[in-house]
Design a protein around this motif. Sequence first.
Motif, PDB file in Angstrom:
ATOM      1  N   ALA A 163      31.960  58.446 -57.469  1.00 56.88           N
ATOM      2  CA  ALA A 163      31.052  57.763 -56.803  1.00 56.88           C
ATOM      3  C   ALA A 163      30.025  57.314 -57.663  1.00 56.88           C
ATOM      4  N   GLN A 164      29.483  58.208 -58.586  1.00 57.76           N
ATOM      5  CA  GLN A 164      28.631  57.914 -59.394  1.00 57.76           C
ATOM      6  C   GLN A 164      28.959  56.939 -60.389  1.00 57.76           C
ATOM      7  N   GLU A 165      30.332  57.318 -60.737  1.00 59.82           N
ATOM      8  CA  GLU A 165      30.934  56.266 -61.705  1.00 59.82           C
ATOM      9  C   GLU A 165      30.986  54.804 -61.223  1.00 59.82           C
ATOM     10  N   ALA A 166      31.169  54.746 -59.830  1.00 60.21           N
ATOM     11  CA  ALA A 166      31.595  53.423 -59.214  1.00 60.21           C
ATOM     12  C   ALA A 166      29.891  52.564 -59.289  1.00 60.21           C
ATOM     13  N   ARG A 167      29.019  53.631 -59.081  1.00 56.32           N
ATOM     14  CA  ARG A 167      27.657  53.282 -59.041  1.00 56.32           C
ATOM     15  C   ARG A 167      27.326  52.756 -60.413  1.00 56.32           C
ATOM     16  N   ALA A 168      27.549  53.340 -61.463  1.00 60.64           N
ATOM     17  CA  ALA A 168      27.384  52.901 -62.883  1.00 60.64           C
ATOM     18  C   ALA A 168      28.084  51.650 -63.039  1.00 60.64           C
ATOM     19  N   ARG A 169      29.262  51.421 -62.682  1.00 54.07           N
ATOM     20  CA  ARG A 169      29.776  50.351 -62.803  1.00 54.07           C
ATOM     21  C   ARG A 169      29.370  48.982 -62.052  1.00 54.07           C
ATOM     22  N   ARG A 207      25.712  50.462 -71.963  1.00 56.99           N
ATOM     23  CA  ARG A 207      26.542  51.188 -70.825  1.00 56.99           C
ATOM     24  C   ARG A 207      25.915  52.744 -71.090  1.00 56.99           C
ATOM     25  N   VAL A 208      25.681  53.233 -72.306  1.00 59.97           N
ATOM     26  CA  VAL A 208      25.348  54.504 -72.404  1.00 59.97           C
ATOM     27  C   VAL A 208      23.848  54.686 -71.747  1.00 59.97           C
ATOM     28  N   LEU A 209      23.005  53.838 -72.059  1.00 62.13           N
ATOM     29  CA  LEU A 209      21.719  53.551 -71.560  1.00 62.13           C
ATOM     30  C   LEU A 209      21.707  53.541 -69.989  1.00 62.13           C
ATOM     31  N   VAL A 210      22.543  52.902 -69.277  1.00 64.90           N
ATOM     32  CA  VAL A 210      22.508  52.929 -67.812  1.00 64.90           C
ATOM     33  C   VAL A 210      22.743  54.243 -67.083  1.00 64.90           C
ATOM     34  N   ARG A 211      23.704  54.835 -67.890  1.00 67.40           N
ATOM     35  CA  ARG A 211      24.240  56.058 -67.540  1.00 67.40           C
ATOM     36  C   ARG A 211      23.120  57.271 -67.705  1.00 67.40           C
ATOM     37  N   GLU A 212      22.358  57.019 -68.890  1.00 66.27           N
ATOM     38  CA  GLU A 212      21.474  57.939 -69.102  1.00 66.27           C
ATOM     39  C   GLU A 212      20.123  57.757 -68.179  1.00 66.27           C
ATOM     40  N   ARG A 213      19.983  56.419 -67.636  1.00 70.91           N
ATOM     41  CA  ARG A 213      18.684  56.505 -66.737  1.00 70.91           C
ATOM     42  C   ARG A 213      19.346  56.774 -65.326  1.00 70.91           C
ATOM     43  N   MET A 214      20.489  56.708 -65.033  1.00 70.36           N
ATOM     44  CA  MET A 214      21.046  57.322 -63.859  1.00 70.36           C
ATOM     45  C   MET A 214      20.970  58.887 -63.644  1.00 70.36           C
ATOM     46  N   LEU A 215      21.143  59.533 -64.941  1.00 77.10           N
ATOM     47  CA  LEU A 215      20.910  60.784 -64.842  1.00 77.10           C
ATOM     48  C   LEU A 215      19.588  61.151 -64.745  1.00 77.10           C
TER      49      LEU A 215
END
Lengths: 156, 659, 469
Positions: free
Chosen positions: A31-37, A65-73
């Motif tokens: 779910a989180q991966e889908a959100r990241a995409r 992409r890494v930045l996006v995931r970082e912010r999500m975390l």
Amino acid sequence: MLKFLCSALVALTLATPAFSINPGEMFEDPAQEARAREIGRQLRCMVCQNQSIFDSNAGLANDLRVLVRERMLEGDTDDEVLSYVADRYGDYVLLEPTKSAKNAILWLTPAGALIFGLLGFALYIRQRKEPQAVEALTDADRAAAKHLLKQRDSKP
Amino acid sequence: MYAEIGHFALILALVAAVLQSVIPIWGVRAENAAAMRFADNAAQIQFLGVAVAFAMLTRAYVVSDFSLVNVAMNSHSAKPMLYKVTGVWANHEGSMLLWVLILTLFGVLISIFGRSVPVTMRSVVLAVQAMIGVAFLLFILLTSNPFDRLPNPPLDGQGMNPLLQDIGVALHPPLLYLGYVGFSTAFSFAVAALVRGQVDPSWARWMRPWVLLAWAGLTAGIALGSWWAYYELGWGGFWFWDPVENASFMPWLLGTALLHSAIVVEKRASLLAWTILLAILTFALSLIGTFLVRSGILSSVHAFANDPERGVFILLILCIAIGGALTLFAARTNKLTEGGYFAMVSREGGLLLNNVLLSAATAIVFVGTLYPLALELVTGDKITVGAPYFNQAFLPVFGFAMMFAAIGPFLSWKRANKTRAARLTTLAAVTTATLGVVIIAIFGVPDVVSLFGIAVALFLAVATLIDLGQRIGIGKSPFATSLRRMVGLPRSAWGLYLGHLGLAIAAAGVVAAGLWKVEEIQVTQIGTPVSVGAYEFTLTGVESAKGPNYQSSLATVTVTRGGDFVTNLHPERRWYPVEKKPTTEAGIVTVWHGDYYAVLGDPAAAGGFVTRYYYNPGVPWMWLGAVIMTLAGLISLADRRLRVGVPSAQRRLAAQPAE
Amino acid sequence: MIWAVLSLIALLAALWLALPFLRKRQMETLESDSILSVYRDQAEEVERDLESGMITEAEFDAAQAEIEARTLKAARRMDSGLSVSGQMPVMAGSIIAFTLAAGLAAYSQLGRPQIPDMALADRKEEVLIRRAEGGDIKSRITLLEEATEETPDDFDTWWMLARSYASIEEHAGAAEAYKHAARLSNDNPGVLSAYAEALTQANGNKVPPAARIVFEQVLRESEVPDPRARYYVALAKAQAQDFDGALHDWAMLAADSKPSDPWMGMVRRDIVNMVKFTEGDVLNYLPNASDEEIIASGGEVKPPDTGAMAARIVDLQIALDADPKNWEGWMEMAELQAVLGMTDAARATIETGKSHFEAAPFVLQQFDTALAILDGEERRGPDAEDIASAQEMTAEEQADMVDGMVAGLALRLEEDPDDVAGWVMLIRSYDVMGRADRAEAAYDTAANFFADRPEDLRAIRLETGYGAN
């Protein structure tokens, strides 16, 4: 927890990033991966032609992409992530332009074009008055015309 | 010497074009038959000159004559022969030469097959065509000459971007230009009509085959480009809304409108000014597309400002051609007498409404494409207008256009029988809703946008089939009669049905691809299956192979469903040593409902390979739809009616004894 | 020439352009005629629509009336008639003149008529020469190949071609070229020997029978035995399991050669490896084997014979007292003293030696070097390491050699399997090489053969440790 970040950073240092998304950087939760995409699809890879960062294998796209995931975390919402990235890299990274004053023309175009077109259509139809009658052809005229039209038949 | 002959032939083509743009016009004014006829001869020489130049440039590529700067910069002796040849137009100079080749090809075709067009019209059309030729031949010779030479050629060339070494991208420009440049004929016919102050149904009929040819070429070209992106870029996407794609899509949209409004001119002598305007604007968009792609302004506004020679030249051509044509249009349009009256609810009304929607859609793409450039020039701000904008702004408008395309054929000319039209529309709507419910029952409820997409595509297909059924009287007359009628339908009717069906199929494909696509990205070990939707993909082996000018890793991926073998995919990863660039070749197997798609990545550090697996439903439908639309255009082109009008008087007069 | 061609092309184009103005008399049709045929067709279509029932009678009539109105309009606007024109020689001449003048003038500005076409195929020679000059062996080879086609009877070309091939380890190509060179040199032994060597290298360093015959022929025919031929004949023997013969030949070759001969490194290395394989004593074949070589051959280094050394020192002392102008004698004595641990005595010996050679800078230098060694590492000679590294085979070469020998053994056992010791050796060799799979396969083959002779099989099993289960 930050395992994927580390491997993504390793991938960054390699000369040829192979793919738009490296498995190492992905979230394990689908779910989180889908959100990241979904977020990634709204961000532009800055060195490509209108490709989103999730569709590009350029190094810069990887970085974002890494930045996006970082912010999500960090717990950012989708909009927060987008505005965070836009603050750092400028509006240029947003595939969907902001709905701000400077983009007014852009966002008003669809409705404007449609209204303008339909208005023109309506006016055009209205201003055309039905002709009193089709300029009535006399019988003689019609006969002459018929003769012209049949001419070919008379020819060998 | 061959190269120099090519160069000289190009110069001769320019000389012929200059003469061709002047003498026929004088001939029409002076009513001099020879001067009008001259347009045909000049068009032939102009084409021959460019063709010889093109052949000589191709020869230089084939034999790797690096004394031509263009060959040295863009070719390499180790390239496979096919890509040596296609490399001719895979660079700026060569592609401009191809542009002019196709422009002059249309000229020569008009001079040969346009005999049904009276010479008074034809010569002016060819003169206008020649003016465009002069402009672009000057552009090539002065700023982009492919025949520039090097007295001391290098040992080998610089090579060619491996991404472009692909059959899809190789055939893409010729087809695209066939459309792009083909709309020059519509422009020339429009300007000729304005010059002569005369637009009537016969004019529309003379113009129509050329527009059809251009439209079919552009349809195929766009589809081919999209197909290339789909399998070469390796992530299953097929349309990016990037400015280069939009540059070809805008003339297609407006060309589609032109195709339809020309029907109204032909049938009812109505919408004359509108059709002329569309013809001018369609070609204007082709020129703008050429400017966008060729000036380099897209990659960077600054790069363009620093080396503006080429861009400014095209911009100048653009301004003169479009400005001149529009001025002429403004001056002459009031002299055009509109023909037959029609009610709002009529075939004409439907076609006009559709024209309006297509034009609005074009305007949206136009603004979306050029707005970032304009904003950067004016304020210096850099923004991006990407897929999200176009999906929100363009798709609804185009969806409505498709819905009217479905209803339009139910309306008869002049004043439609509203009851009949309403009855057929209801029938189509109910059928669509029923089928829609079945689809939802099988596949589940999609999001609103997809639902709208499915509804539109279904509605267009259903309505088109209903109209076909009506036309051949299915259910009313015996089946054999219906069948006979179907066979006897004019080709232009088939053009309508196939064109609309093709569009419906393609749209269904686009919706399905967006909605049901399955994507899996992971590190896979050889032999470990990965589930992709209902399928399992297993990497069964990776081998090294050697191509003509690249090394490759060739993988085998076995697709199974519930343990049953489905197919084998062969994705490939290539390395081009000359250009030092890798490419991915997706492994794709197409079945009726979709594509199995696998991409091979680098070996992973911990063993195994990075792989991307997709199941892309609907994608083949898009290509199928595009093929059907292209065929529809070609079938219409073969309609008997487009061939009539070859003057019979000529023979009669020629048979008269000389005075 | 080019200007003539271009002018001719321009003239042809100009003539075609001028053609309409050269025709005697031409007419053009009335435009309305073309227009009428379009409306005629439309009228016919409406009729067809009526017949097929697609439109009603009323619709038909309306459509028909519209078409008729259009027809009349077109007919009324009908132009005055034909446009006619006659011959227009001036116009035609102007067009021809303009085309020629404008075309050629523009070309003289833009074109580069002096640059010829330069297709890569025509530039091959140039390209190759430029590459060969840049040190590209492959281009050099291509050039030489071409030269041999032109002058197939030139020994030097073939010889250089062969050498070039050999330098990039294209041994098959080298062998072919050497063959021609040998023919042209009337079977000169040196060339023949090079040819056979290339054959051997092309065969993965295993001497093929044909090469062995050539080597043996060379040895028979040359007055001074060719060392290369001697070396390879010995190698051939080794590969045919004649280990003693091989060792003997190599030892003879070593004895006949100066230590500085280029092939000595290879010979010493092979002797050492072979001795290790046969578990013999390397000093039997290489009397002056170094300690490293002895260890490499599996032997043990004997402690130096101090008594003999001391005796030699005494001898040298006597001799040098009689004739001090023997600097090598001084050096030997110092070395012996150093080995016996008498470092100070050794230094003194060197100083004494130096005092006798004050006018000979070269000799002084030698003494100084010896002193430096004494002060630094006590014992090791300056070039001991160099020798060792020269004798060290690369892993690949070693594997090649062992492979060759093992393959020969396997072949022999295939022809003549009744050889228990041979099987033991083969299986052990595979085992040592880390090829357990082959060792097992070999054991299985042997087990098949010795199926009815359990004692022999048991011997093999015990000796090799294979086939235990």
